[in-house]
Design an enzyme around this catalytic site. Structure first.
Site, PDB file in Angstrom:
ATOM      1  N   LYS A 145       0.894 -37.853  26.644  1.00  0.00           N
ATOM      2  CA  LYS A 145       0.938 -38.869  27.693  1.00  0.00           C
ATOM      3  C   LYS A 145       2.375 -39.236  28.044  1.00  0.00           C
ATOM      4  CE  LYS A 145      -1.159 -43.011  29.466  1.00  0.00           C
ATOM      5  NZ  LYS A 145      -2.192 -44.054  29.328  1.00  0.00           N
TER       6      LYS A 145
ATOM      7  N   GLU B 263     -10.352 -41.038  23.705  1.00  0.00           N
ATOM      8  CA  GLU B 263      -9.122 -40.788  24.473  1.00  0.00           C
ATOM      9  C   GLU B 263      -8.307 -39.662  23.859  1.00  0.00           C
ATOM     10  OE1 GLU B 263      -8.110 -41.895  27.295  1.00  0.00           O
ATOM     11  OE2 GLU B 263      -9.452 -43.569  27.703  1.00  0.00           O
TER      12      GLU B 263
ATOM     13  N   HIS C 243     -15.312 -48.733  26.324  1.00  0.00           N
ATOM     14  CA  HIS C 243     -14.594 -47.885  27.280  1.00  0.00           C
ATOM     15  C   HIS C 243     -14.649 -46.417  26.884  1.00  0.00           C
ATOM     16  CE1 HIS C 243     -11.337 -46.493  29.913  1.00  0.00           C
ATOM     17  NE2 HIS C 243     -10.810 -45.926  28.848  1.00  0.00           N
TER      18      HIS C 243
ATOM     19  N   HIS D 250     -12.488 -40.383  33.570  1.00  0.00           N
ATOM     20  CA  HIS D 250     -12.431 -41.781  33.981  1.00  0.00           C
ATOM     21  C   HIS D 250     -13.034 -42.029  35.356  1.00  0.00           C
ATOM     22  CE1 HIS D 250      -9.843 -41.942  30.545  1.00  0.00           C
ATOM     23  NE2 HIS D 250      -9.582 -43.226  30.693  1.00  0.00           N
TER      24      HIS D 250
ATOM     25  N   GLU E  93       2.076 -42.426  38.909  1.00  0.00           N
ATOM     26  CA  GLU E  93       0.773 -41.818  39.163  1.00  0.00           C
ATOM     27  C   GLU E  93       0.684 -41.214  40.564  1.00  0.00           C
ATOM     28  OE1 GLU E  93      -3.883 -42.766  37.979  1.00  0.00           O
ATOM     29  OE2 GLU E  93      -2.489 -44.429  38.209  1.00  0.00           O
TER      30      GLU E  93
ATOM     31  N   ARG F  93       9.865 -63.011  37.521  1.00  0.00           N
ATOM     32  CA  ARG F  93      10.118 -61.750  38.213  1.00  0.00           C
ATOM     33  C   ARG F  93      10.364 -60.585  37.263  1.00  0.00           C
ATOM     34  NH1 ARG F  93      13.718 -63.517  43.534  1.00  0.00           N
ATOM     35  NH2 ARG F  93      12.145 -64.966  44.373  1.00  0.00           N
TER      36      ARG F  93
ATOM     37  N   ARG G 110       0.180 -37.539  36.588  1.00  0.00           N
ATOM     38  CA  ARG G 110      -0.382 -38.592  35.742  1.00  0.00           C
ATOM     39  C   ARG G 110      -1.875 -38.771  35.978  1.00  0.00           C
ATOM     40  NH1 ARG G 110       2.486 -44.414  34.445  1.00  0.00           N
ATOM     41  NH2 ARG G 110       0.917 -45.156  32.967  1.00  0.00           N
TER      42      ARG G 110
ATOM     43  N   HIS H  52     -15.377 -44.718  34.474  1.00  0.00           N
ATOM     44  CA  HIS H  52     -15.111 -46.096  34.893  1.00  0.00           C
ATOM     45  C   HIS H  52     -16.271 -46.660  35.693  1.00  0.00           C
ATOM     46  CE1 HIS H  52     -10.441 -46.506  34.451  1.00  0.00           C
ATOM     47  NE2 HIS H  52     -11.099 -46.891  33.378  1.00  0.00           N
TER      48      HIS H  52
ATOM     49  N   LYS I 268       1.190 -49.103  32.664  1.00  0.00           N
ATOM     50  CA  LYS I 268       0.182 -49.602  33.604  1.00  0.00           C
ATOM     51  C   LYS I 268      -0.354 -50.929  33.077  1.00  0.00           C
ATOM     52  CE  LYS I 268      -2.758 -46.471  35.293  1.00  0.00           C
ATOM     53  NZ  LYS I 268      -3.660 -45.305  35.331  1.00  0.00           N
TER      54      LYS I 268
ATOM     55  N   ASN J   1      -6.659 -39.234  33.679  1.00  0.00           N
ATOM     56  CA  ASN J   1      -7.896 -39.885  34.114  1.00  0.00           C
ATOM     57  C   ASN J   1      -9.094 -38.962  33.982  1.00  0.00           C
ATOM     58  OD1 ASN J   1      -7.117 -42.589  34.998  1.00  0.00           O
ATOM     59  ND2 ASN J   1      -5.867 -41.522  36.515  1.00  0.00           N
TER      60      ASN J   1
END
Length: 1654
Positions: free
Chosen positions: A247, A196, A284, A268, A257, A132, A261, A272, A154, A265
């Site tokens: 960031k 990036e 990527h 992206h 997000e 957990r 946030r 993506h 993330k 992206n």
């Protein structure tokens, strides 16, 4: 050790530095106490860093816990996993969790993720859920992970439908960014991470972006294993810290997000989607780079971002070697490999589909980050954008919607979020966006200065001049000092020029004023040779190529004294640039002392140029008749010569003098005065120029403002002219240096436009639309680039007339353009280009030596919807977009070519000029197959065999099936000898007969060597001469077919036959003697057996006809019976019976959905024999051939390859394989492990059969990433038409290795079957596309472990997203009782397809119909009355059949995976296919009937005529009570020999052998009498009872129509086809068109007939 600590979420948990391993160990032991530290990395990182990190951690542990028995002393565990995205799965996560559990890790465990983004995401997700949630520490080793994925918490794993779809937010306790790890990072991975960094700077920090722009070479070369440690002030660490700080700031304000946030992206949303289609071959960051440019273009299209900022972004991305377009070769090559491996190609629809699976989306809107400028976004979150706008950016072409400028207003974007909820901007660290971000308003055109009239008025400025921009760049670079260039054109051409000047060290470039001003720091002419191996790539930038050729001569030589080591500068370009001439310039420079070599074609790039430092100066001679750019090139560099230069221009005439004057004017602005000689007597200017020696100086103001582009200005002005509106252009007027500024006054004004031109402004008001006057003759030599625009306007210039005078060239519609000969050597031959593309509108032209004539036509006569090829030429594209504003639906291909001079042209056309444009995906060119063989050209087919074997009958069937004439040898012998054959033998004896027989055989081989079926006598093989002739004929490619029959049947027949002479010996003895001779002479064997194994009947003549048609069509090459090469997927059923007899009654059900049947010969068991004999195998094959015409895969699998055939019996295996070739089997499985001599024997004699070269590893020891499998592939590819490689899956991951293997070998053109056996390998069966072996529940056993059925595979494909559910419909009315839903739904269910079929009832095409057609899940539709004609306007194209028949009954969406092909709606008519197939179902060999009859003259009659024409009918009789309608059909089919009858039963030529009735059943009768007068009477002599014909009644109610009843009673030999059978056949054709799969006919037929008989 210097460490920079960056806070995130209120804690300084990000530590940045160089060589931090000791710091990491100490920090964790001091601040994160634990009983167990677990370091997880991958097999790429472990060899580099695992041991030193473990050693350092052990030392630190000893220092902190000197007592090894201390219970608090922690464990340090390590776990290594495979690298790459394929590990980041739920299964990969489970493996790590199992490791932690096995080692009794508890909740106080600290997990250390050492690696790139995959490790960070995966290990972070493990930490988030294990016990957990346990603490995790990120130690990223790639730049991408350092600046992006490691920061923010993330975590995720991938799912089959997309990346990162399953995960959690779990913040790491620490993030240690140690730049020393980057020393071992490959250059490509470094650039991948810098993508990036570029992204973060673009959205947040312009200063960081400027640092990126200025330091590309430093950043790419600062790291190596031996490089010194980097200090925190190094540009790389500065940028890393900046990106992390940005960031961290964003994550701190929006950890989950919710809004802010989303900004990270940027790039992206589209990136993506690209990545999902090209992973793992494109990284990527590379995908995100393309995504950033495309999303920036989206912002530009929305009026939010300026071209300046977009140009900076693209140039920055490209400076790091990252891709910026979907056409980048890395993306194209990856796509090719993915498609070859069974993946999806990149298309607009697939990208949008991938984008739809995005967590950021809001309803139908896709969330995209829109830049406002470098360092700032439109709002503090991603913006919702419609698919239509994204499609416009992604599509390679544009469609212009004709309309009046300023009338289209683009829908606004959603209101921006300008403040964060409960935000206090002062709490944000790092650069902070403005609290309020105004939305740009330029998306809506606002007319400026609009007068009181109703004429729309647009005011705008065009981009900076390309000509002036390129000249200014060279001049500023050659200056000593800093010059500020304003209004510089941001385009492909200027970017090419800037990049080349930087490589030559001519200047450095920086941007100020939000990118509106370029600061050029010049070198004063001190240029350097680029590094060895570097070429200056100039694309198709002709200006740059010409200018830089001379610039490269003044590059300073290197210091080497070794002449052999002297460096050269090489310049090159694209394919078109390598065709454009440069010889006059090179010749002049060579004459001046330069050393320049052509590296390829003489007179064109690429060039090799030796650095001189200075040209000698003095007198230069230059031919200037081809291009003024040659002149400007020398002028610009001449001040740097050793002596003053005199340039004398030669040639017939100097071209484009105004551009030379422009160059001189700019040189004056930069401090060099060029003088031009005058004639001493006349005072006329001479073509002699004097250039002093000197150095350019920056203008006194420190800046140079570039005038707007006059060539580009012609397009909006021409739009005003052609549409009858008004346009004002600022910054272009009469004082312009550019010749094209004359266009308005000298071209448009004489054509009827009102032109007002001041020194700095031009306004054009067009006459009413359609009222332009043709210009007549105009000399456009001073403005050559504008001639294309003039052509576009001239196309509709008729002064309201009708376009007369084209032939003479003297009419009102003639515009004659001269003085533009140099336009033939521009980006393309522009004169030819304009002529070819204008023709698509219906515009006639005529080429002149120095120009062309254009013959205008009224707008109403121009062809709509033309697709214009732009030749990658910006001027062509923009010129035709002018014409497109009045000719609706015009498509401009290669939309990106405008980036050369007006990159945002399409955006400005819509946003500023108010003309709507739409994105279009172009159809992919269709590869044409070689022309098929024709009956007339194939070698004749010779039939041999015993008398009584059925040669003549088989010959008749074969001849009819192939549309060939039949020659019976015995009949021909009697004709030649003028007596019956029996009489000849009786009179002259067998010996003389054999002599005459061989003579006739040799004669016939010459006279009838092609295009015949020849049935030879049974004794033809009795003489050696005849046998040799037959063998020679077969070896040369002819077909010699041995027709076999059971010996008992032959004996029984011959004992009762009396027409031929007796043998004089027992039939059995003759048969035994001849059998080996038949086998020796024949290269094919046809089994004409009367019984099947097990005593079953041979199924009747229909089955025999079908097999004759298949066999002879295949072996002759006329109709190869192969699985279509363009099939999306194909399957073969593996029969596992020891005797195929039990399969025969249920073969139709067994073969549902398959494309071929595999006969596992090794599994056959012949009674009393260990191995199956050739005779037994033949009988098994003959039996199969009577129940299916599917291709057969003939397999003799050996024990070592997983089969049952002994490994030590290769000779026996060889006999069976050779037998298969002679039996006309379509596919032969040949194991690569067979003896090479046997393999060669099979492959060299395979004829029309295809070889499947196979290798099977049943042990699982041969891995897909090992050398063994690669070697087996190469061996198989050498011998096989298809490669088959079978491994064994020990885990599901083995399937991914298999797919990677397939992708690696995808360059080969041969199809590949690649499968893993076992349950774990079933995924490989699902993904395999070519000839996947399948099983069926009715089979006794599967042929291999893990084998699946077709329906199982289809269901699996649907589940993993490769077979999306489609909706199919029936359109028309009334349709509630139609059998189509039953037909198609039954077929879908039988094949496991996820599709549905429904009814859409209506008597017209409605909005609902259009919505269904446009829906993404629309799979196709059947169309019935009354919509077969009404539906045509909503379709994109029709098949030839639908066009000829004039009606559509089938709609097929044609969807391509290519980025250049949209989904098209194709209309077809399968009624004719239904007719043909229904005829062939009862008469398989029927081809080219001599005569046929059609009753009726409606739409179905047209289909019947087309069907008969397709069958090759020599004449078609047509009968209809209304003679005029029948005549109309004859006119509709001018190439079909149709004879309209006045009366049935009376034939002008031979009686019909095919009769098709398209008249309703209740409108016909076979009786006469009262009340029947209005019906068509069918007389008893309608059908010739002496022949075997086919009668088809298209009415499917009642079951027995009057016509079918007539056939039953008066012509019982005729085959009867009721309408329901045609219905079934045409439905089958629809099914196959839609799904690419054969319809399961028997299952469907049973269901439909239940409906029919209900």
């Amino acid at each position: 050790m210097s460490v920079r600590k960056i806070p995130i979420l209120g804690k300084e948990s990000i530590h940045v530095g160089f060589n931090l391993v000791q710091h990491i160990a100490d920090t964790l032991l001091d601040t994160l106490p634990s009983s167990t530290y677990v370091l997880i990395t991958d097999t790429n990182i472990a060899p580099l860093y695992l041991q030193p990190i473990a050693a350092t951690f052990a030392q630190a542990t000893d220092a902190h816990f000197p007592d090894k028995s201390d219970p608090a002393r922690p464990r340090f565990l390590t776990y290594t996993i495979p690298p790459g995205e394929t590990t980041k799965t739920r299964e990969g996560k489970a493996e790590i969790e199992d490791f932690l559990l096995r080692h009794r890790c508890t909740r106080d465990t600290v997990i250390i993720a050492l690696g790139g983004g995959v490790i960070g995401d995966l290990v972070g997700f493990v930490a988030a859920t294990f016990m957990r949630g346990v603490r995790v520490v990120q130690v990223p080793t790639s730049l991408l992970a350092m600046v992006d994925s490691a920061i923010g918490g993330k975590t995720a794993v991938d799912a089959p439908l997309g990346k990162n779809l399953i995960g959690a937010f779990w913040q790491p306790s620490y993030i240690f960014v140690d730049a020393a790890f980057l020393r071992t990072l490959p250059l490509r991975e470094l650039a991948n991470g810098l993508a990036e960094v570029i992204k973060t700077a673009a959205i947040w920090d312009e200063a960081a972006f400027a640092l990126l722009e200025a330091n590309s070479s430093t950043l790419l070369t600062c790291l190596s294993p031996s490089s010194p440690a980097l200090h925190l002030g190094h540009p790389l660490l500065t940028l890393i810290i900046s990106s992390i700080n940005t960031k961290a700031t964003i994550v701190s304000r929006d950890p989950r997000e919710a809004h802010l946030r989303g900004l990270v992206n940027f790039g992206h949303s589209i990136g993506h989607a690209i990545e999902a289609l090209v992973t793992p071959y494109v990284l990527h960051g590379e995908c995100i780079s393309v995504g950033m440019v495309l999303e920036a273009e989206l912002a530009r299209a929305a009026g939010v971002l300026g071209q300046v900022s977009l140009g900076r972004l693209r140039r920055c991305i490209e400076s790091y070697g990252l891709p910026s377009t979907l056409s980048d070769k890395r993306i194209l090559e990856a796509e090719k490999r993915i498609v070859a491996a069974g993946g999806q190609a990149i298309s607009v629809d697939t990208l949008l589909d991938r984008m739809s699976v995005d967590k950021k989306n809001a309803g139908k809107l896709k969330r995209v980050v829109l830049l406002e400028r470098i360092g700032k976004t439109r709002e503090l979150r991603a913006t919702g954008v419609a698919d239509e706008d994204i499609r416009k950016v992604l599509c390679p072409a544009m469609r212009v919607v004709a309309g009046t400028p300023s009338t289209y207003v683009k829908p606004p974007l959603p209101p921006p979020m300008l403040e964060l909820p409960d935000a206090d901007p002062t709490q944000l660290s790092g650069p902070v966006p403005n609290a309020h971000i105004p939305q740009a308003s330029s998306a809506t055109p606002v007319p400026i200065g609009k007068p009181a009239t109703d004429v729309p008025h647009i005011t705008l400025s065009t981009p900076g001049s390309k000509s002036l921009s390129n000249r200014a760049l060279v001049l500023a670079a050659l200056c000593k000092g800093t010059c500020r260039l304003k209004n510089l054109l941001h385009s492909d051409d200027t970017q090419v020029m800037m990049a080349a000047l930087e490589q030559l060290k001519a200047a450095t470039f920086t941007w100020t004023d939000n990118g509106e001003t370029l600061v050029v720091t010049g070198s004063g002419g001190a240029l350097s040779v680029p590094p060895p191996g570097t070429q200056l790539y100039l694309g198709n930038a002709g200006t740059a190529a010409r200018f830089l050729t001379t610039v490269c001569t003044i590059v300073s030589p290197s210091n080497t004294t070794d002449a052999s080591q002297a460096q050269m500068t090489e310049i090159t370009g694209n394919a078109r640039m390598k065709q454009r001439p440069i010889a006059p310039l090179v010749t002049a420079l060579r004459d001046a002392g330069a050393t320049i070599g052509y590296l390829e074609s003489e007179g064109c790039l690429p060039l090799s140029i030796k650095p001189l430092g200075r040209l000698p100066g003095g007198t230069l001679m230059l031919d200037a008749s081809l291009s003024s750019q040659y002149v400007s090139s020398i002028l610009l560099c001449a001040p740097y010569a050793a002596e003053p230069t005199t340039l004398t221009l030669t040639g017939p005439a100097v071209i484009s003098q105004l551009y030379i004057d422009m160059t001189i004017e700019l040189m004056r602005a930069f401090g060099i005065e060029v003088t031009r000689e005058r004639d001493a007597v006349s005072g006329d200017l001479l073509n002699v120029y004097h250039i002093p020696k000197g150095t350019y100086r920056v203008p006194e103001s420190g800046e140079f403002v570039i005038e707007s582009d006059a060539s580009s200005a012609t397009y909006p002005l021409a739009i005003a002219a052609i549409t009858g509106t008004r346009c004002t252009l600022a910054n272009i007027g009469s004082s312009s240096l550019q010749g094209d500024a004359r266009f308005a006054k000298e071209v448009l004004e004489p054509m009827g436009c009102e032109v007002v031109q001041t020194e700095t402004e031009t306004t054009v008001t067009g006459p009413p639309k359609g009222k332009l006057r043709a210009r007549g003759e105009v000399d456009m030599e001073p403005m050559t680039d504008a001639f294309l625009t003039a052509c576009a306007v001239a196309a509709v210039a008729t002064d309201g007339g009708v376009g007369e005078g084209a032939e003479s060239g003297e009419g009102k519609n003639v515009t004659r353009i001269r003085g533009i000969a140099n336009q033939r050597v521009k980006e393309c031959n522009r004169i030819q280009a304009m002529m070819d593309q204008l023709a698509k509108f219906g515009i006639s032209t005529r080429e002149l030596p120095d120009g062309l004539e254009v013959y205008g036509r009224p707008l109403s006569q121009l062809t709509r919807g033309a697709s214009i090829h732009c030749y990658d030429d910006h001027r062509v594209a923009m010129a035709f977009s002018v014409l497109a504003t009045v000719v609706d639906g015009t498509i401009l291909e290669e939309k990106r070519c405008v980036e050369k001079t007006w990159p945002n042209w399409w955006d400005d056309l819509e946003n500023r000029l108010g003309v709507k444009v739409e994105g279009v995906e172009l159809p992919k060119p269709v590869k044409t197959n070689p022309a098929p063989k024709t009956p007339e050209t194939i070698p004749s087919i010779l039939l041999i065999g015993m008398r009584g074997s059925g040669k003549t009958y088989i010959g008749e069937l074969a001849a009819r099936a192939l549309s060939l004439p039949l020659l019976d040898f015995d009949v021909e012998f009697s004709r030649e000898c003028k007596q019956p054959l029996r009489d000849f033998v009786l009179k002259q004896g067998w010996a003389e007969f054999r002599k005459a027989e061989i003579a006739l055989l040799l004669k016939l081989m010459k006279t009838h060597g092609r295009g015949w079926v020849v049935s030879l006598g049974g004794g033809i093989v009795e003489t050696p001469e005849a046998r040799e002739a037959l063998k020679k004929y077969a070896k040369a490619g002819g077909c010699v077919v041995w027709v076999q029959r059971e010996s008992e049947e032959i004996e029984r027949y011959l004992e009762s036959e009396t027409e031929r002479p007796a043998y004089g010996e027992p039939v059995r003895a003759v048969l035994e003697r001849r059998t080996p001779w038949f086998e020796e002479c024949a290269n094919y064997i046809f089994g004409n057996h009367t019984a099947l194994p097990g005593g079953a009947s041979a199924m009747g003549s229909g089955a025999l006809e079908a097999e004759v048609t298949r066999f002879f069509g295949h072996v002759s090459g006329l109709r190869p019976n192969l699985v279509p090469s363009n099939a999306n997927r194909s399957y073969f059923l593996s029969l596992t019976y020891p005797d195929v007899t039990p399969a025969l009654p249920k073969i139709s059900e067994l073969t549902t959905g398959v494309d071929a049947v595999e006969l596992r010969v090794d599994l056959l068991r012949e009674s009393g024999s260990q191995l199956p004999s050739p005779t037994y195998v033949s009988s098994q094959l003959f039996a199969l051939r009577r129940v299916t015409t599917l291709p057969i895969v003939f397999t003799v699998r050996t024990v070592s390859q997983g089969g049952a055939f002994p490994d030590d019996a290769p000779a026996e295996a060889g006999k069976l394989l050779n037998l298969a070739l002679r039996l006309g089997v379509e596919y032969i499985d040949v194991e690569t492990t067979l003896p090479p001599s046997l393999v060669q024997e099979i492959t060299t004699s395979k004829g029309p059969s295809l070889v499947i070269a196979s290798f099977h590893d049943w042990t699982g020891s041969v891995t897909w990433d090992g050398v063994t499998m690669k070697a087996q592939y190469e061996a198989a590819a050498q011998i096989g038409d298809v490669v088959k490689l079978i491994g064994r899956a020990n885990s599901v991951s083995d399937n991914f290795k298999l797919q990677e293997f397939v992708a690696r070998v995808a360059e080969a053109s041969k199809p590949i079957i690649a499968i893993n056996m076992g349950t774990a390998g079933q995924l490989s069966r699902v993904l395999n596309k070519t000839l996947t072996p399948v099983t069926h529940p009715l089979l006794p056993t599967a042929a291999a472990p893990g084998q699946m059925s077709v329906s199982d595979i289809h269901r699996a494909l649907h589940l993993i997203g490769l077979l999306p559910a489609r909706r199919f419909f029936l359109f028309g009315s009334p349709i509630s009782r139609s059998p189509s839903p039953t037909l198609h739904s039954t077929g879908f269910a039988a094949l496991g397809l996820p599709h549905t079929y429904g009814l859409l009832e209506g008597e017209s095409i409605t909005d609902e119909t259009r919505a269904v057609l446009a829906s993404p899940d629309f799979g196709g539709a059947s169309v019935t009355i009354p919509l077969k004609l009404d539906v045509i306007p909503v379709l994109d194209c029709l098949t030839a059949a639908a066009t000829a028949i004039g009606a559509v009954n089938t709609i097929i969406p044609c969807q391509s995976s290519s980025p250049e092909k949209p989904r098209l709606l194709l209309g077809d008519n399968t009624d004719y296919i239904g007719i043909i197939n229904a005829i062939h179902a009862v008469s398989p060999g029927l081809r080219a009937p001599d005569s046929a009859l059609v009753l009726g003259a409606g739409g179905t009659a047209r289909a019947a005529v087309y069907a008969l024409h397709t069958l090759g009918a020599k004449r078609v009789y047509l009968y209809n009570r209304t003679h005029a309608k029948a005549t109309a059909i004859t006119e509709a089919f001018p190439s079909v020999p149709i004879l309209v009858l006045d009366k049935l039963g009376s034939w002008p030529a031979s009686a019909p052998s095919v009769v098709i009735s398209t008249v309703p059943a209740d409108a016909t009768t076979i009786k006469t009498g009262p009340g029947l007068e209005g019906k068509v009477y069918l007389p008893s002599n309608l059908l010739d009872s002496s022949i075997k014909g086919v009668v088809v009644d298209m009415a499917y109610k009642p079951a027995e129509t009057p016509l079918l009843a007539l056939a039953k009673h008066v012509a019982p030999t005729w085959a009867r086809v009721p309408g329901v059978e045609v219905l079934l056949e045409q439905g089958d054709a629809q099914f196959e068109h839609w799904t690419g799969r054969r319809c399961p006919r028997e299952i469907v037929r049973e269901k439909v007939l239940q409906w029919y008989n209900a």
